[in-house]
Design a protein around this motif. Sequence first.
Motif, PDB file in Angstrom:
ATOM      1  N   THR A  73       0.797  -1.224   0.000  1.00 59.01           N
ATOM      2  CA  THR A  73       0.000   0.000   0.000  1.00 59.01           C
ATOM      3  C   THR A  73       0.833   1.279   0.000  1.00 59.01           C
ATOM      4  O   THR A  73       0.441   2.271  -0.619  1.00 59.01           O
ATOM      5  N   ILE A  74       1.972   1.276   0.684  1.00 52.84           N
ATOM      6  CA  ILE A  74       2.789   2.495   0.742  1.00 52.84           C
ATOM      7  C   ILE A  74       3.312   2.835  -0.645  1.00 52.84           C
ATOM      8  O   ILE A  74       3.254   3.984  -1.092  1.00 52.84           O
ATOM      9  N   MET A  75       3.814   1.853  -1.361  1.00 51.08           N
ATOM     10  CA  MET A  75       4.331   2.098  -2.719  1.00 51.08           C
ATOM     11  C   MET A  75       3.228   2.632  -3.628  1.00 51.08           C
ATOM     12  O   MET A  75       3.436   3.565  -4.393  1.00 51.08           O
ATOM     13  N   LYS A  76       2.041   2.066  -3.518  1.00 48.55           N
ATOM     14  CA  LYS A  76       0.920   2.508  -4.343  1.00 48.55           C
ATOM     15  C   LYS A  76       0.521   3.941  -3.987  1.00 48.55           C
ATOM     16  O   LYS A  76       0.192   4.739  -4.870  1.00 48.55           O
ATOM     17  N   ALA A  77       0.555   4.306  -2.701  1.00 50.55           N
ATOM     18  CA  ALA A  77       0.191   5.644  -2.280  1.00 50.55           C
ATOM     19  C   ALA A  77       1.226   6.679  -2.730  1.00 50.55           C
ATOM     20  O   ALA A  77       0.866   7.793  -3.102  1.00 50.55           O
ATOM     21  N   VAL A  78       2.487   6.311  -2.710  1.00 47.10           N
ATOM     22  CA  VAL A  78       3.549   7.222  -3.136  1.00 47.10           C
ATOM     23  C   VAL A  78       3.426   7.499  -4.629  1.00 47.10           C
ATOM     24  O   VAL A  78       3.595   8.628  -5.089  1.00 47.10           O
ATOM     25  N   ARG A  79       3.122   6.486  -5.400  1.00 48.00           N
ATOM     26  CA  ARG A  79       2.978   6.655  -6.842  1.00 48.00           C
ATOM     27  C   ARG A  79       1.758   7.457  -7.207  1.00 48.00           C
ATOM     28  O   ARG A  79       1.636   7.975  -8.300  1.00 48.00           O
ATOM     29  N   GLY A  80       0.801   7.530  -6.292  1.00 43.19           N
ATOM     30  CA  GLY A  80      -0.320   8.413  -6.413  1.00 43.19           C
ATOM     31  C   GLY A  80      -1.463   8.042  -7.198  1.00 43.19           C
ATOM     32  O   GLY A  80      -2.273   8.642  -7.689  1.00 43.19           O
TER      33      GLY A  80
END
Length: 80
Positions: A73-80
């Motif tokens: 989830t963190i990677m997906k949130a950073v990518r926006g």
Amino acid sequence: MAKKVKVVLNRSGVREMLRSDEVMQICREYADAAQSRLGEGHEVTCRKGKNRANAEVAAVSGKAKKENVKNNTIMKAVRG
């Protein structure tokens, strides 16, 4: 006929710019935006490293950690 142009960067100047408060603020804005998409259980930390400013979004609660391991989830949130 075009002349060749050689660009030489001032390494210490680039390092100073990458460690500046302005770059730190830009990093924090990206991290805060990712945290707002993630919700509860995540925190943002910022620091100045040897060569550049850094911002980190980390899962701090058990539920958030499990969700991040399962769905990244963190990677997906950073990518926006």
